[in-house]
Design a protein around this motif. Structure first.
Motif, mmCIF file in Angstrom:
data_model
loop_
_atom_site.group_PDB
_atom_site.id
_atom_site.type_symbol
_atom_site.label_atom_id
_atom_site.label_comp_id
_atom_site.label_asym_id
_atom_site.label_seq_id
_atom_site.Cartn_x
_atom_site.Cartn_y
_atom_site.Cartn_z
ATOM 1 N N THR A 117 -5.421 -74.784 -49.241
ATOM 2 C CA THR A 117 -4.598 -75.806 -49.896
ATOM 3 C C THR A 117 -5.449 -76.995 -50.336
ATOM 4 N N ALA A 118 -6.420 -77.365 -49.515
ATOM 5 C CA ALA A 118 -7.322 -78.462 -49.883
ATOM 6 C C ALA A 118 -8.158 -78.092 -51.107
ATOM 7 N N LEU A 119 -8.650 -76.864 -51.145
ATOM 8 C CA LEU A 119 -9.418 -76.406 -52.310
ATOM 9 C C LEU A 119 -8.584 -76.497 -53.586
ATOM 10 N N MET A 120 -7.350 -76.028 -53.502
ATOM 11 C CA MET A 120 -6.484 -76.054 -54.680
ATOM 12 C C MET A 120 -6.088 -77.476 -55.050
ATOM 13 N N ASN A 121 -5.919 -78.323 -54.046
ATOM 14 C CA ASN A 121 -5.559 -79.712 -54.323
ATOM 15 C C ASN A 121 -6.687 -80.437 -55.048
ATOM 16 N N GLU A 122 -7.913 -80.173 -54.645
ATOM 17 C CA GLU A 122 -9.059 -80.818 -55.281
ATOM 18 C C GLU A 122 -9.235 -80.368 -56.730
ATOM 19 N N SER A 123 -8.806 -79.148 -57.027
ATOM 20 C CA SER A 123 -8.942 -78.635 -58.396
ATOM 21 C C SER A 123 -7.670 -78.821 -59.221
ATOM 22 N N GLY A 124 -6.668 -79.483 -58.637
ATOM 23 C CA GLY A 124 -5.442 -79.773 -59.371
ATOM 24 C C GLY A 124 -4.512 -78.590 -59.555
ATOM 25 N N ARG A 125 -4.677 -77.569 -58.744
ATOM 26 C CA ARG A 125 -3.836 -76.368 -58.869
ATOM 27 C C ARG A 125 -2.631 -76.474 -57.927
ATOM 28 N N THR A 126 -1.723 -77.353 -58.252
ATOM 29 C CA THR A 126 -0.576 -77.581 -57.375
ATOM 30 C C THR A 126 0.408 -76.412 -57.398
ATOM 31 N N GLU A 127 0.614 -75.813 -58.567
ATOM 32 C CA GLU A 127 1.540 -74.684 -58.643
ATOM 33 C C GLU A 127 1.014 -73.484 -57.859
ATOM 34 N N GLU A 128 -0.271 -73.190 -58.027
ATOM 35 C CA GLU A 128 -0.872 -72.086 -57.282
ATOM 36 C C GLU A 128 -0.807 -72.348 -55.780
ATOM 37 N N SER A 129 -0.980 -73.611 -55.415
ATOM 38 C CA SER A 129 -0.899 -73.989 -54.010
ATOM 39 C C SER A 129 0.500 -73.743 -53.453
ATOM 40 N N SER A 130 1.512 -74.061 -54.234
ATOM 41 C CA SER A 130 2.896 -73.852 -53.794
ATOM 42 C C SER A 130 3.192 -72.367 -53.594
ATOM 43 N N ILE A 131 2.709 -71.542 -54.517
ATOM 44 C CA ILE A 131 2.917 -70.099 -54.390
ATOM 45 C C ILE A 131 2.171 -69.557 -53.177
ATOM 46 N N PHE A 132 0.982 -70.076 -52.941
ATOM 47 C CA PHE A 132 0.203 -69.662 -51.771
ATOM 48 C C PHE A 132 0.945 -69.999 -50.477
ATOM 49 N N ILE A 133 1.482 -71.204 -50.405
ATOM 50 C CA ILE A 133 2.235 -71.616 -49.214
ATOM 51 C C ILE A 133 3.449 -70.715 -49.021
ATOM 52 N N SER A 134 4.149 -70.411 -50.109
ATOM 53 C CA SER A 134 5.319 -69.528 -50.033
ATOM 54 C C SER A 134 4.931 -68.141 -49.540
ATOM 55 N N SER A 135 3.796 -67.650 -50.011
ATOM 56 C CA SER A 135 3.355 -66.301 -49.637
ATOM 57 C C SER A 135 3.007 -66.219 -48.155
ATOM 58 N N ILE A 136 2.256 -67.198 -47.660
ATOM 59 C CA ILE A 136 1.834 -67.168 -46.256
ATOM 60 C C ILE A 136 3.019 -67.395 -45.325
ATOM 61 N N LEU A 137 3.808 -68.426 -45.602
ATOM 62 C CA LEU A 137 4.959 -68.705 -44.745
ATOM 63 C C LEU A 137 5.986 -67.580 -44.838
ATOM 64 N N GLY A 138 6.198 -67.069 -46.039
ATOM 65 C CA GLY A 138 7.140 -65.963 -46.207
ATOM 66 C C GLY A 138 6.716 -64.730 -45.438
ATOM 67 N N MET A 139 5.422 -64.449 -45.427
ATOM 68 C CA MET A 139 4.913 -63.288 -44.695
ATOM 69 C C MET A 139 5.127 -63.446 -43.194
ATOM 70 N N ARG A 140 4.861 -64.642 -42.677
ATOM 71 C CA ARG A 140 5.037 -64.877 -41.243
ATOM 72 C C ARG A 140 6.515 -64.798 -40.841
ATOM 73 N N LEU A 141 7.381 -65.387 -41.658
ATOM 74 C CA LEU A 141 8.814 -65.338 -41.355
ATOM 75 C C LEU A 141 9.373 -63.927 -41.540
ATOM 76 N N ALA A 142 8.821 -63.189 -42.497
ATOM 77 C CA ALA A 142 9.273 -61.815 -42.727
ATOM 78 C C ALA A 142 8.989 -60.939 -41.508
ATOM 79 N N ALA A 143 7.859 -61.180 -40.857
ATOM 80 C CA ALA A 143 7.520 -60.409 -39.657
ATOM 81 C C ALA A 143 8.531 -60.675 -38.538
ATOM 82 N N ILE A 144 8.933 -61.939 -38.398
ATOM 83 C CA ILE A 144 9.923 -62.283 -37.374
ATOM 84 C C ILE A 144 11.277 -61.674 -37.725
#
Length: 279
Positions: A117-144
């Motif tokens: 997220t820090a890498l994407m924030n430094e490069s101004g990729r906020t949309e990609e960062s949001s999708i990344f967060i959704s993917s990781i959190l979604g994967m963890r919640l999907a397992a539960i």
């Protein structure tokens, strides 16, 4: 001097504005977990506690990563490096003090989410960062979510293949629904309460104020993944699942692909092809 201080203040405000998207996505995905579990008739209990803990384990480092430019260092590499070191120290210390609660998965997630997220924030990729967060959190919640699937609570070796298939269907249905919901939240937020990113993939995507099409298509894709997710939770037994009379994740993926293709045709001005696709 006043001008420089004003720019710094504006930068800080913009950085804090970057935290809106992670919070909104985390809240949306946690609500999705609670809603689908309630529709399934589950007694949440420990599952809800685990879901909240997992959500925080992604949200906290995501917010830290989104705030990387607040670190008082001029070089972005130094900011990312110092942030990564701090994340690693916090994760390792937590694991050392309470390895049962803060296991290796927590440490890995905490460090990885914050660093990327820090890498994407430094490069101004906020949309990609949001999708990344959704993917990781979604994967963890999907397992539960998948682990608590009612029809999969069967230890018989006779139906082990159906158990695995139902768990896989629940996992991917929830994961893809989470990603699409996170994308939908991102589309609603960008350009309104959060600045547009500078990444080349989403730079030309219109904001909700410019055109509601992106939000409409995102909502349709989310709905297509919700259908098999909700339907699966309403099945009473593995026998009913094995009949294959319900709409599965394969159908949802194909439907989402059709919707995406239609959106692409319209964005390119190929209205005839878009009409033919619907037919």
């Amino acid at each position: 001097m006043d001008g420089m201080e004003s720019k710094k203040d504006d930068s800080k405000v913009a950085q804090f504005g970057n935290l809106i998207s992670p919070v909104a996505i985390a809240a949306s995905l946690l609500f999705l977990f609670m809603a689908t579990s309630s529709l399934d008739g589950r007694d949440l209990g420990n599952e809800l506690n685990s879901a909240i803990f997992v959500t925080l384990s992604v949200l906290v480092p995501a917010c830290i990563g989104r705030s990387s430019r607040l670190i008082p260092l001029e070089n972005c590499a130094l900011r990312i490096g110092s942030l990564a070191l701090a994340l690693l120290v916090v994760g390792a210390t937590s694991n050392y003090l309470d390895p049962e609660s803060f296991n290796h998965m927590f440490v890995t997630t905490f460090f990885f989410v914050g660093f990327v997220t820090a890498l994407m924030n430094e490069s101004g990729r906020t949309e990609e960062s949001s999708i990344f967060i959704s993917s990781i959190l979604g994967m963890r919640l999907a397992a539960i979510y998948a682990s608590g699937l009612t029809i999969a609570q069967n230890d018989s070796e006779v139906v082990v293949d159906w158990v695995r298939e139902s768990l896989g269907s629940a996992f991917f249905s929830f994961w893809l629904a989470s990603i699409s919901l996170g994308f939908f939240a991102m589309v609603l937020i960008r350009g309104t309460v959060e600045k547009k990113g500078s990444g080349r993939f989403f730079r030309t995507l219109p904001t909700i104020r410019e055109s509601p099409d992106a939000a409409a298509y995102s909502a349709l894709i989310f709905a297509s993944f919700m259908i098999p997710l909700v339907w699966l939770g309403q099945l009473d037994s593995l026998a009913e699942f094995s009949e294959g009379s319900h709409l599965g994740v394969g159908w949802a993926t194909f439907t989402a692909l059709v919707i995406f293709t239609h959106a692409f045709f319209r964005s390119e001005g190929w209205h005839v092809l878009a009409s033919l696709l619907i037919v």
